[in-house]
Design a protein around this motif. Structure first.
Motif, short mmCIF file in Angstrom:
data_model
loop_
_atom_site.label_atom_id
_atom_site.label_comp_id
_atom_site.label_asym_id
_atom_site.label_seq_id
_atom_site.Cartn_x
_atom_site.Cartn_y
_atom_site.Cartn_z
N LEU A 77 0.86 -1.04 -0.24
CA LEU A 77 0.01 -0.10 -0.07
C LEU A 77 0.90 1.10 -0.03
CD1 LEU A 77 -2.82 1.33 0.12
CD2 LEU A 77 -2.92 0.64 2.74
N ASN A 78 0.57 2.33 -1.33
CA ASN A 78 1.08 3.28 -1.61
C ASN A 78 3.35 2.39 -1.20
OD1 ASN A 78 -0.55 4.67 -1.15
ND2 ASN A 78 -0.70 5.12 1.11
N GLY A 79 3.48 1.69 -1.49
CA GLY A 79 4.57 1.34 -1.63
C GLY A 79 5.44 0.54 -0.02
N ALA A 80 4.41 0.22 0.56
CA ALA A 80 4.79 0.08 1.93
C ALA A 80 4.46 -1.75 1.73
CB ALA A 80 4.32 0.92 3.42
N PRO A 81 5.13 -2.94 2.50
CA PRO A 81 4.58 -3.86 3.01
C PRO A 81 3.39 -4.36 3.41
CG PRO A 81 6.98 -3.45 3.30
CD PRO A 81 6.25 -2.61 3.35
N MET A 82 2.61 -5.38 2.79
CA MET A 82 1.57 -4.77 4.12
C MET A 82 1.08 -6.80 4.12
SD MET A 82 -0.66 -2.53 5.38
CE MET A 82 1.13 -0.93 5.23
N GLY A 105 -6.14 8.97 -2.87
CA GLY A 105 -4.93 9.07 -3.37
C GLY A 105 -4.13 7.88 -2.70
N ASP A 106 -4.65 6.97 -2.37
CA ASP A 106 -3.72 5.64 -1.67
C ASP A 106 -3.05 5.05 -3.61
OD1 ASP A 106 -3.40 6.28 0.31
OD2 ASP A 106 -5.02 5.01 1.06
N VAL A 107 -2.55 3.96 -3.35
CA VAL A 107 -1.88 2.89 -4.27
C VAL A 107 -1.99 1.82 -3.60
CG1 VAL A 107 -1.07 2.37 -6.27
CG2 VAL A 107 -1.55 4.72 -6.52
N VAL A 108 -2.56 0.59 -3.99
CA VAL A 108 -2.57 -0.26 -3.84
C VAL A 108 -1.94 -1.57 -4.77
CG1 VAL A 108 -5.14 -0.97 -3.77
CG2 VAL A 108 -3.66 -2.80 -2.32
N GLU A 109 -1.40 -2.35 -4.37
CA GLU A 109 -0.63 -3.55 -5.09
C GLU A 109 -0.46 -5.15 -5.15
OE1 GLU A 109 2.96 -0.84 -8.10
OE2 GLU A 109 3.14 -2.50 -6.78
N VAL A 155 -7.22 4.55 -5.58
CA VAL A 155 -8.41 4.65 -4.23
C VAL A 155 -8.97 5.42 -4.75
CG1 VAL A 155 -9.49 4.27 -2.45
CG2 VAL A 155 -7.18 2.50 -2.70
N GLU A 156 -9.70 6.12 -4.90
CA GLU A 156 -10.86 7.29 -5.04
C GLU A 156 -12.51 7.51 -4.27
OE1 GLU A 156 -11.98 8.27 -8.99
OE2 GLU A 156 -9.85 8.07 -9.78
N ASP A 157 -12.69 8.49 -3.85
CA ASP A 157 -13.80 8.32 -3.46
C ASP A 157 -15.07 7.84 -3.73
OD1 ASP A 157 -12.48 8.46 -0.74
OD2 ASP A 157 -12.70 10.12 -0.52
N GLU A 158 -16.02 7.41 -2.89
CA GLU A 158 -17.60 7.92 -4.13
C GLU A 158 -18.21 9.06 -4.78
OE1 GLU A 158 -21.87 6.11 -3.58
OE2 GLU A 158 -20.67 5.73 -2.46
N LEU A 159 -18.44 9.32 -5.04
CA LEU A 159 -19.04 10.36 -5.32
C LEU A 159 -20.44 11.01 -5.18
CD1 LEU A 159 -17.84 11.55 -9.59
CD2 LEU A 159 -16.86 12.14 -7.34
N GLU A 160 -20.05 12.52 -4.69
CA GLU A 160 -22.14 13.04 -4.43
C GLU A 160 -22.58 12.75 -5.17
OE1 GLU A 160 -22.28 13.31 -1.04
OE2 GLU A 160 -20.36 12.88 -0.13
N ALA A 161 -23.81 12.54 -4.36
CA ALA A 161 -24.70 12.43 -5.70
C ALA A 161 -25.80 13.40 -6.12
CB ALA A 161 -26.14 11.32 -4.90
N LEU A 162 -25.96 13.39 -6.96
CA LEU A 162 -26.06 14.90 -7.88
C LEU A 162 -27.17 15.10 -7.30
CD1 LEU A 162 -24.30 14.47 -11.32
CD2 LEU A 162 -23.93 16.12 -9.88
#
Length: 281
Positions: free
Chosen positions: A200-205, A257-261, A274-281
Motif C-alpha cells: 500500500l503506497n509502496g509499504a509492505p502489508m 489517493g492511495d495505490v494498492v498493488e 483508490v478514489e472516494d465515491e462521488l456525491e450524488a447529484l
C-alpha cells in the motif's frame, strides 16, 4: 499462454493473447468460449492474428461476467488467527461476490460514502475450465483453466454487521481482477508455492506463499462442487493471508489517493488507485 481483455470505443470488447512474445489481437473472441473448448494453452490461436495496438484501449477484468464468483475466507492460518474468529475452519468459509463489483487493473477502487473502512485483501483467483459436480479432489486440477490476481477489497464495518459477509464484500468497484489470465500449464499445479505480496503506497502489508492455504485449490474445487455445478469461467478467489488493515494496530484502511498493488509470482501484478465515491447529484 496469457490473455488480456480490453474495451475499445469502436470495437467493444477485444481479447489479446501472448505465448511469451508480442501480444496478438484476437478481436471479439470470448475467453470463456476458449476456456470451454479447452484451448487456453493452444498457441495456434495466435496464427494469423495481428499484433495488438493498445492505442485507445482500456483494460477489462479477464472474465467480465463470471457465472459465479466464489470467495473463501480464513483460508490462511495466520489470517484466521488475526481475525475475529481466531480458529482455522474445518470447512471452507465460502461466500459470494457479484460480477457487478469487478474492476480491471488500473481502475479505481472506490471508497463508498457509507464507510471509511475500506480494506485490502490480496488473493489468487482460480478460473474454472471444465465444469462439473462432485469433482474428486484427485481430479480437481484438471478442471482448472488458469489463474489470475484478485484484490477482494472489503468494507469491514458492513462485513461484520451480520454473520453473513455479503454486504461488506459487494460494494461497487471493490473487486479488482487481473490484469492477466494465465493458463494453468504456466503455473505450478494448483498455483502452489507462489509468493503473494501486497503493498500500500509502496509499504509492505501482506507477505505469504500460496502453499500456506488451509484448503488447497483442489480441495476448494472438490468441496464447492458438492453443492454447486461449476462452469467454465467461474472464479474461485482462494483467500488472503495475514496483514490486512483491520487487524493492524493502529488499523490501516485505504483512502483516496492511495495505490494498492497485489503481486503473485508467475501470475502478475494488479495495481489500483483508490478514489472516494462521488456525491450524488
Amino acid at each position: 499462454m496469457r490473455f488480456r481483455s480490453y474495451a475499445s470505443p469502436d470495437r467493444g470488447a477485444v481479447l489479446a493473447a501472448t505465448a511469451g512474445g508480442a501480444w496478438h489481437d484476437l478481436g471479439s473472441a470470448d475467453l470463456v468460449d476458449i476456456i470451454a473448448d479447452g484451448r487456453q494453452a493452444d498457441a495456434t490461436l495466435l496464427d494469423g492474428a495481428p499484433e495488438l495496438s493498445t492505442r485507445g484501449l482500456s483494460l477489462l477484468p479477464p472474465v467480465q461476467r463470471p457465472g459465479k464468483i466464489l470467495c473463501v475466507g480464513l483460508n490462511y492460518v495466520d489470517h484466521a488467527a488475526e481475525s475475529p474468529y481466531e480458529n482455522v475452519p474445518d470447512y471452507p468459509t465460502f461466500f459470494t461476490r457479484f460480477a457487478s463489483t469487478l474492476i480491471a487493473d488500473g481502475d479505481a477502487i472506490i471508497r463508498p460514502r457509507a464507510s471509511a473502512e475500506l480494506d485490502f485483501e490480496g488473493e489468487m483467483a482460480v478460473i474454472i475450465g471444465t465444469g462439473g459436480r462432485h469433482i474428486p479432489a484427485d481430479d480437481a486440477l484438471a478442471h482448472v483453466a488458469g489463474y489470475s490476481v484478485f484484490n477482494d477489497a472489503s468494507i469491514r464495518d458492513y462485513q461484520f454487521l451480520t454473520p453473513q459477509w455479503t454486504p461488506g464484500k459487494n460494494f461497487d468497484a471493490t473487486g479488482a481482477f487481473g490484469p492477466d489470465f494465465v493458463s494453468a500449464d504456466e503455473v505450478p499445479p494448483g498455483g502452489a508455492g507462489l509468493s503473494l505480496e501486497v503493498d500500500l503506497n509502496g509499504a509492505p502489508m501482506q507477505r505469504a506463499n500460496t502453499s500456506d492455504m488451509v484448503f488447497s485449490t483442489a480441495q476448494l474445487i472438490a468441496l464447492a462442487s458438492v453443492w454447486t455445478t461449476l462452469e467454465p469461467g467461474d472464479v474461485i478467489v482462494s483467500g488472503t493471508p495475514a496483514g490486512v488493515g483491520f487487524a493492524r494496530r493502529p488499523q490501516v484502511y485505504m483512502a483516496a489517493g492511495d495505490v494498492v498493488e497485489v503481486r503473485i509470482e508467475g501470475i502478475g501484478t494488479l495495481r489500483n488507485p483508490v478514489e472516494d465515491e462521488l456525491e450524488a447529484l
